[in-house]
Design an enzyme around this catalytic site. Structure first.
Site, short mmCIF file in Angstrom:
data_model
loop_
_atom_site.label_atom_id
_atom_site.label_comp_id
_atom_site.label_asym_id
_atom_site.label_seq_id
_atom_site.Cartn_x
_atom_site.Cartn_y
_atom_site.Cartn_z
N ASP A 173 -2.91 0.25 5.18
CA ASP A 173 -2.01 1.38 4.98
C ASP A 173 -1.02 1.06 3.86
O ASP A 173 -1.37 0.35 2.92
CB ASP A 173 -1.30 1.68 6.31
CG ASP A 173 -0.97 3.16 6.49
OD1 ASP A 173 -0.19 3.70 5.67
OD2 ASP A 173 -1.48 3.78 7.44
N HIS A 233 4.79 5.58 5.67
CA HIS A 233 3.55 5.93 6.36
C HIS A 233 2.99 4.77 7.18
O HIS A 233 2.61 4.93 8.35
CB HIS A 233 2.52 6.40 5.32
CG HIS A 233 1.29 7.02 5.88
ND1 HIS A 233 0.20 6.27 6.29
CD2 HIS A 233 0.95 8.32 6.08
CE1 HIS A 233 -0.75 7.09 6.72
NE2 HIS A 233 -0.33 8.33 6.61
N SER A 277 -3.46 11.32 10.32
CA SER A 277 -2.88 9.98 10.17
C SER A 277 -2.12 9.56 11.41
O SER A 277 -2.03 8.38 11.75
CB SER A 277 -1.90 9.94 8.99
OG SER A 277 -2.54 9.75 7.77
#
Length: 759
Positions: free
Chosen positions: A144, A216, A540
């Protein structure tokens, strides 16, 4: 390429001949994939790769080394290098090469959720009847954007020493050193060679290290495995405790994603290291654009294939395209996750001048102190913009005189990538007092607007526009957002969640399962907005929910294969909402089917005791590859052993998968499956079938009698066209015992008859 690299500019200064200049201009980064890892020493592999490159660089080892970016030598074989199209073509013809493909960019598929799914507790996340304390020995790898290690979600308080099997490292870099890791975040690496080769070299990259500059990666890691943190909220909304699904599991970070995305060569380097480092699971909340290409020209499919062969389960998001056939990460050796809502919304009230009170989705904390005129944004068109264009509140499309002090009703184009947040900024810059945004697709995604605003769907939008058009002086007032618990029906499949059928191999149902992915609160990077926690939506967010649950299964059943864990999650899922009614799909509220949620919405209370599992191993995936057109030669290039196609299936539908899909049924067809008993040693299961419309389904035998744990029994499912039908039809097969229900979706499409009519 986004721009010319510095190496190419340097080449321009050195080049004495036009041919050399042209060569430099045309070179770009390629992946050279060479199948499974051989027994060669890693240093020998690097030397072999350099010699392969030298053969297309006129024999020059120096040029070969200069063009080389990565060697993949732990989990699989291959390398990444800068090549011209002609050089790439030459290498593709060399012995041992499976595929050569360009360095494509992948996109990120961008907590109360655990309570909603029935997992209670703070640190233990215990499931009644089972101990999950062994999660401290399970290592999850996250590919990620990195991690913010100082977040309280990644505290190592009261955690035991790092498991002895761990072979990874904590790679230092900008604002990140070896002490940034701890007993919770036990490893961290970063990869940017592929990114730097493709992007503008002058572009500023935040944190050339595993540190998360976008938020994220921290969000996904904490959703799956974050520690329990009390009194968490987003600017006063969603107040409560936050925790991941496996709060005591270990985290290993592989930062491959930067401000513009994630490049293939970096992703493959991360897979390669993660397999060697000793992770048990890999979580990816990113993927390719749809439709997805060949499995062995796709970095995530390649990496996950070799991860599975090493016993590592890969969990990936299905994508956010939302439309039919848009599912990505569709290889059968990974588990692919769709997104749903839960029973919590963030809403703002819209009160019209006639007293009508409506509700829209929002994270805006701004409130109107008094009512103001409300108009369609089309009435505030500016300059060369037409009223139709202005209705979408495009940049510079609004007349300040007409918009000042008013609430504007804006639209967003269906399927558009336009920023909803930006539209509120456009209205604010035009002097608007507030905004109502009509979004016919993603009306349930909450956005932190910069002025009082709310998102509404088509029906509420129609009511507001009707009020405006039929009122001489229409007025409205928008309140700030508030947390609404117990919203119904829940769960619903999110409109943005990508749907089946599988565009590459329709015999394999994708997504596999659904989990919460709408308005999820989790850890964040303070580098963005100076917040420690944030609310995001996307597949996600749903993918790490399944990662957390899979971690608990691995903790309780450490010997189970990746496919057995996947089977347990799929066959125990539910297709009913919390009210016991069929799950529906946003925004129109139609009844969901297997293309929306796969096997259904995950039920973590049942996954640890599924009764039976559909297991699959490398030999099964080899047979699958043969069934979709790989011959023995191409198969051996991938496996680098003496694998054959002797055990191939008649079709890919015959892979021992927990769902059954027959996309081209001609009159009749039979599928064989094998189940393994992981429940009571002595147990009896009876088949219960709900046949797809127009299809007769029989199961032979109709009863399975087990005498021991681990016993395998084969059965056959027979399909026969009974009545003409159009398109796909859906049903299910459940093996039912006194203690367990093991359910598989049945997805069938009858083939057209020779006359062009349905059979």
């Amino acid at each position: 390429m986004a721009s010319l690299s510095w190496s190419c500019i340097f080449c321009l200064f050195l080049a004495g001949f036009g041919a050399q200049v042209g060569l430099c201009f045309s070179s770009k980064v390629y992946v050279v994939y060479m199948g499974s890892k051989s027994g060669d020493d890693p240093d020998d592999v690097l030397s072999q790769n350099h010699h392969m490159l030298a053969s297309v660089h006129g024999g020059s080892i120096e040029q070969a080394q200069a063009s080389h970016l990565y060697s993949y030598r732990h989990g699989f074989r291959g390398f990444a290098a800068k090549l011209t199209e002609e050089q790439a073509s030459q290498i593709a013809q060399m012995p041992g090469v499976v595929s050569v493909f360009p360095n494509l960019k992948r996109k990120l598929h961008t907590t109360r959720s655990w309570d909603f799914m029935g997992l209670l507790g703070e640190e233990t996340m215990e499931i009644p009847g089972h101990s999950t304390k062994n999660q401290v020995n399970v290592i999850i790898g996250f590919i990620d954007t990195g991690i913010w290690p100082e977040s309280p979600s990644f505290s190592d308080a009261n955690m035991p020493p790092v498991p002895a099997i761990w072979r990874g490292k904590c790679e230092p870099g900008e604002a990140f050193n070896a002490s940034s890791c701890n007993r919770k975040v036990i490893g961290a690496r970063y990869y940017m060679s592929g990114y730097e080769a493709e992007e503008d070299s002058a572009r500023i990259v935040s944190f050339r290290s595993p540190r998360d500059s976008s938020g994220h990666g921290s969000h996904t890691a904490s959703t799956a495995a974050g520690r329990y943190v009390t009194n968490v909220n987003y600017k006063g909304l969603a107040t409560g405790g936050a925790r991941g699904g496996a709060p005591m599991a270990r985290i290993a970070v592989y930062k491959t994603c930067w401000d513009s995305g994630c490049y293939d060569v970096d992703l493959l380097a991360a897979f390669d290291d993660a397999i060697r480092d000793g992770v048990h699971l890999l979580s990816l909340s990113l993927g390719p654009d749809s439709p997805q290409g060949d499995y062995f020209k796709d970095a995530i499919s390649i990496g996950s294939f070799h991860a599975a062969s090493h016993g590592v389960l890969v969990v990936a998001s299905v994508g956010n395209a939302g439309n039919s056939g848009s599912a990505t990460n569709i290889a059968p050796w990974m588990i692919t996750v769709g997104a749903s809502s839960m029973d919590r919304d963030f809403a703002s009230d819209i009160v019209l001048g006639n007293g009508m009170k409506l509700t829209g989705e929002s994270l805006s904390l701004f409130e109107m102190n008094a009512s103001a005129r409300i108009i369609s944004a089309s009435e505030a068109s500016a300059g060369y913009f037409t009223p139709y264009q202005s209705s979408y509140c495009l940049e510079s499309s609004l007349n300040i005189t007409k918009a000042r002090g008013k609430v504007l009703v804006c639209r967003i184009a269906e399927g558009s990538s336009e920023s909803k947040l930006e539209k509120s900024k456009v209205v604010k810059e035009a002097g608007g007092a507030g905004m109502v945004l009509i979004d016919e697709a993603d009306k349930d995604v909450a956005i932190p607007f910069v002025i009082p605003s709310a998102i509404v769907g088509k029906e509420i939008g129609r009511k507001i526009l009707s009020y405006i058009n039929n009122t001489r002086k229409p007025m409205s007032k928008i309140s700030c957002a508030k947390t609404v618990l117990g919203s119904q029906p829940a769960p619903r499949i999110a409109s943005f969640s990508s749907k089946g059928p599988n565009s590459l191999t329709p015999e394999i149902l994708k997504p596999d399962v659904a989990a919460p992915g709408l308005n999820i609160l989790a850890a964040w990077s303070p580098a963005v907005g100076k917040m420690q926690f944030n609310i995001l939506s996307g597949t996600s967010m749903s993918s790490p929910h399944i990662t957390g649950i899979a971690t608990l299964v691995k903790a309780v059943h450490p010997s189970w294969s990746p496919s057995a864990i996947k089977s347990a999650i799929m066959t125990t899922a539910t297709i009913l909402n919390k009210n016991g009614k069929p799950i529906r799909v946003d925004p129109e509220g139609r009844m969901a089917n297997a293309f929306d949620y796969g096997s259904g919405f995950v039920d973590p209370r049942r996954v640890l005791d599924p009764g039976l599992v559909y297991d699959a191993h490398q030999i099964d995936y080899n047979a699958f590859l043969c069934s979709i057109g790989y011959d023995e030669k191409s198969l051996r290039l991938v496996t680098r052993d003496n694998s054959t196609c002797d055990q191939t299936f008649t079709t890919a539908s015959s892979l021992n998968y927990p769902s059954i899909t027959v996309p081209n049924l001609k009159d009749s067809f039979s599928v064989t499956r094998t189940v393994t008993n992981v429940g009571k040693p002595r147990s009896v299961y009876k088949a219960v079938v709900s046949s797809p419309v127009g299809i007769n389904v029989t199961v032979v035998p109709g009863q399975l009698i087990f005498n021991r744990y681990g016993q395998k029994i084969r059965f056959t499912v027979n399909f026969k066209v009974a009545a003409p039908s159009k398109g796909y039809a859906f049903g299910f097969l459940t093996w039912r015992s006194e203690d367990a229900r093991v359910t598989s979706p049945l997805v069938v499409r009858a083939a057209p008859s020779p006359m062009g009519l349905m059979r």
